[in-house]
Design an enzyme around this catalytic site. Structure first.
Site, mmCIF file in Angstrom:
data_model
loop_
_atom_site.group_PDB
_atom_site.id
_atom_site.type_symbol
_atom_site.label_atom_id
_atom_site.label_comp_id
_atom_site.label_asym_id
_atom_site.label_seq_id
_atom_site.Cartn_x
_atom_site.Cartn_y
_atom_site.Cartn_z
ATOM 1 N N GLU A 174 0.888 -0.953 -0.184
ATOM 2 C CA GLU A 174 -0.059 0.137 0.070
ATOM 3 C C GLU A 174 0.947 1.353 -0.023
ATOM 4 O O GLU A 174 1.955 1.366 0.800
ATOM 5 C CB GLU A 174 -0.763 0.118 1.156
ATOM 6 C CG GLU A 174 -1.611 1.373 1.332
ATOM 7 C CD GLU A 174 -2.629 1.456 2.578
ATOM 8 O OE1 GLU A 174 -3.709 0.613 2.523
ATOM 9 O OE2 GLU A 174 -2.380 2.198 3.408
ATOM 10 N N HIS A 190 -4.120 11.859 13.550
ATOM 11 C CA HIS A 190 -3.978 10.838 14.225
ATOM 12 C C HIS A 190 -3.857 10.699 15.870
ATOM 13 O O HIS A 190 -4.274 9.839 16.247
ATOM 14 C CB HIS A 190 -2.654 9.901 13.600
ATOM 15 C CG HIS A 190 -2.509 8.602 13.745
ATOM 16 N ND1 HIS A 190 -3.300 7.595 13.508
ATOM 17 C CD2 HIS A 190 -1.405 8.250 14.734
ATOM 18 C CE1 HIS A 190 -2.813 6.410 14.041
ATOM 19 N NE2 HIS A 190 -1.512 6.882 14.941
HETATM 20 P P1 GTP Z 1 -8.154 0.072 7.012
HETATM 21 O O1 GTP Z 1 -8.750 -0.954 7.392
HETATM 22 O O2 GTP Z 1 -7.400 1.039 8.225
HETATM 23 O O3 GTP Z 1 -6.828 -0.141 6.079
HETATM 24 O O4 GTP Z 1 -9.059 0.888 6.142
HETATM 25 P P2 GTP Z 1 -8.852 0.920 4.539
HETATM 26 O O5 GTP Z 1 -8.954 -0.393 4.134
HETATM 27 O O6 GTP Z 1 -10.565 1.435 4.259
HETATM 28 O O7 GTP Z 1 -8.251 1.794 4.024
HETATM 29 P P3 GTP Z 1 -8.019 3.395 3.923
HETATM 30 O O8 GTP Z 1 -7.852 3.720 2.370
HETATM 31 O O9 GTP Z 1 -9.290 4.120 4.463
HETATM 32 O O10 GTP Z 1 -6.785 3.833 4.393
HETATM 33 C C1 GTP Z 1 -6.270 3.451 5.626
HETATM 34 C C2 GTP Z 1 -4.949 4.125 6.005
HETATM 35 O O11 GTP Z 1 -5.074 5.305 5.731
HETATM 36 C C3 GTP Z 1 -4.722 4.184 7.687
HETATM 37 O O12 GTP Z 1 -4.281 3.239 8.199
HETATM 38 C C4 GTP Z 1 -4.285 5.533 7.631
HETATM 39 O O13 GTP Z 1 -2.875 5.528 7.643
HETATM 40 C C5 GTP Z 1 -4.682 6.501 6.802
HETATM 41 N N1 GTP Z 1 -5.916 7.288 6.938
HETATM 42 C C6 GTP Z 1 -7.458 6.994 6.454
HETATM 43 N N2 GTP Z 1 -8.441 7.581 7.039
HETATM 44 C C7 GTP Z 1 -7.373 8.547 7.669
HETATM 45 C C8 GTP Z 1 -8.025 9.762 8.579
HETATM 46 O O14 GTP Z 1 -9.152 10.079 8.746
HETATM 47 N N3 GTP Z 1 -6.953 10.170 9.398
HETATM 48 C C9 GTP Z 1 -5.733 10.001 9.491
HETATM 49 N N4 GTP Z 1 -4.725 10.698 10.177
HETATM 50 N N5 GTP Z 1 -5.368 8.707 8.600
HETATM 51 C C10 GTP Z 1 -6.225 8.118 7.741
HETATM 52 MG MG MG Z 2 -6.261 -0.295 4.340
#
Ligand code: GTP
Ligand code: MG
Length: 236
Positions: A174, A190
Site C-alpha cells: 500500500e 492521528h
Molecule cells: P483500514 O482497515 O484502516 O486499512 O481501512 P481501509 O482499508 O478502508 O483503508 P483506507 O484507504 O481508508 O486507509 C487506511 C489508512 O489510511 C490508515 O491506516 C491511515 O494511515 C490512513 N487514513 C485513512 N483515513 C484517515 C483519517 O481520517 N485520518 C488519518 N490520520 N489517517 C487516515
Molecule cells: Mg487499508
C-alpha cells in the site's frame, strides 16, 4: 520475529512468553509454524518495500536531474507487526491462513511518500504505477474526495515483483502519496484520534475539518507560487 509473535500472544490471550514451553506440543508446533510464517512474511514485505523505495528514489533523482526540482520530500516505510496483522485478521474474522492474509490484508507493507506539491503527487503516482511490472490493484483518491474527517491523500495498492532464489513473487504494497500539508494534518489528526480513543469531541472534529480545508488552500497557494517562480526562471 519471535518477539513480536510473543507480544501478539501476550495481548491476545495473556500467555507470557516464558510459559510457551509448557504448552501442549501440538499448540507449540502451531505456534512455531506461525513464527516461521511471520518471519517469511516480514522478509517478503520488507523486500517489496525496498523495491518500491528504490524505484521512487530513481524517479526522484531523475526528476531532479531533468527539471531541477525535487518532488519527493521523504519516504517512510513499515511492515505491519505480527500483532497488528493478527488483530486485523481477528477483527475481520479471517482465518489464520497465509494465503488468505496475503490476499485480504493489503497494507501489511506500507510506504508513505510525502511530496512538495499536489501536482507532484499525481506525477509521481503516474510515473510509478505506469512501470510495466507494477500491477495497479486499487486507487483511492482522497484528495479528489476527502474523507468525512477531512483526510486527504492518494492511496494506491500495487503488486510488486520481488526476485528470490526460489522464484519471483508478486507482493502487495500500500502506497500513500500526500503533500507536506496533508501529512502535517494527518499526523496531528492521528494523535488526536488516538488520544480520544477514536471518540473525538464534535467541536474538535469540526475544527480539524476546518484545518483540513485550510491545509488544502495552503497547498493550492504554494503550488501557485511554485508555478510563478518556474515561469520566471524557465526561459534560458
Ligand atoms: P483500514 O482497515 O484502516 O486499512 O481501512 P481501509 O482499508 O478502508 O483503508 P483506507 O484507504 O481508508 O486507509 C487506511 C489508512 O489510511 C490508515 O491506516 C491511515 O494511515 C490512513 N487514513 C485513512 N483515513 C484517515 C483519517 O481520517 N485520518 C488519518 N490520520 N489517517 C487516515
Ligand atoms: Mg487499508
Amino acid at each position: 520475529g519471535q518477539a513480536s509473535v510473543g507480544a501478539a500472544l501476550e495481548s491476545f490471550r495473556g500467555t507470557a512468553v516464558a510459559d510457551l514451553s509448557r504448552l501442549p506440543s501440538d499448540v507449540a508446533e502451531a505456534l512455531e509454524r506461525m513464527r516461521v510464517d511471520f518471519e517469511q512474511f516480514d522478509l517478503e514485505y520488507r523486500s517489496a518495500l525496498s523495491e518500491v523505495e528504490t524505484r521512487l528514489e530513481v524517479l526522484r533523482d531523475e526528476y531532479l536531474h531533468l527539471h531541477d526540482h525535487n518532488p519527493i520530500e521523504h519516504i517512510v516505510t513499515r511492515v505491519k507487526s505480527a500483532q497488528s496483522i493478527l488483530r486485523k485478521a481477528a477483527r475481520r474474522g479471517l482465518p489464520f491462513d497465509l494465503e488468505v492474509l496475503r490476499r485480504e490484508i493489503t497494507d501489511i507493507a506500507g510506504a508513505r511518500v510525502v511530496l512538495s506539491f499536489t501536482e507532484d503527487v499525481y506525477r509521481v503516482f503516474e510515473l510509478f504505477t505506469s512501470q510495466p511490472d507494477i500491477h495497479l490493484l486499487q486507487v483511492k483518491d482522497y484528495i479528489d474526495e476527502p474523507k468525512p474527517s477531512g483526510y486527504r491523500s492518494l492511496h494506491v495498492i500495487v503488486a510488486v515483483p520481488v526476485h528470490f532464489s526460489t522464484g519471483t513473487q508478486e507482493v502487495t504494497v500500500e502506497v500513500q502519496f500526500r503533500t507536506i500539508a496533508m501529512d502535517f494534518w494527518a499526523s496531528l489528526e492521528h494523535k488526536i484520534h488516538y488520544k480520544f480513543d477514536g471518540d473525538v469531541p464534535a467541536e474538535i472534529a469540526a475544527e480539524l475539518n476546518e484545518a483540513a480545508t485550510a491545509a488544502a488552500a495552503m497547498d493550492a497557494r504554494m503550488e501557485h507560487l511554485h508555478r510563478q517562480v518556474r515561469a520566471h526562471s524557465a526561459p534560458e
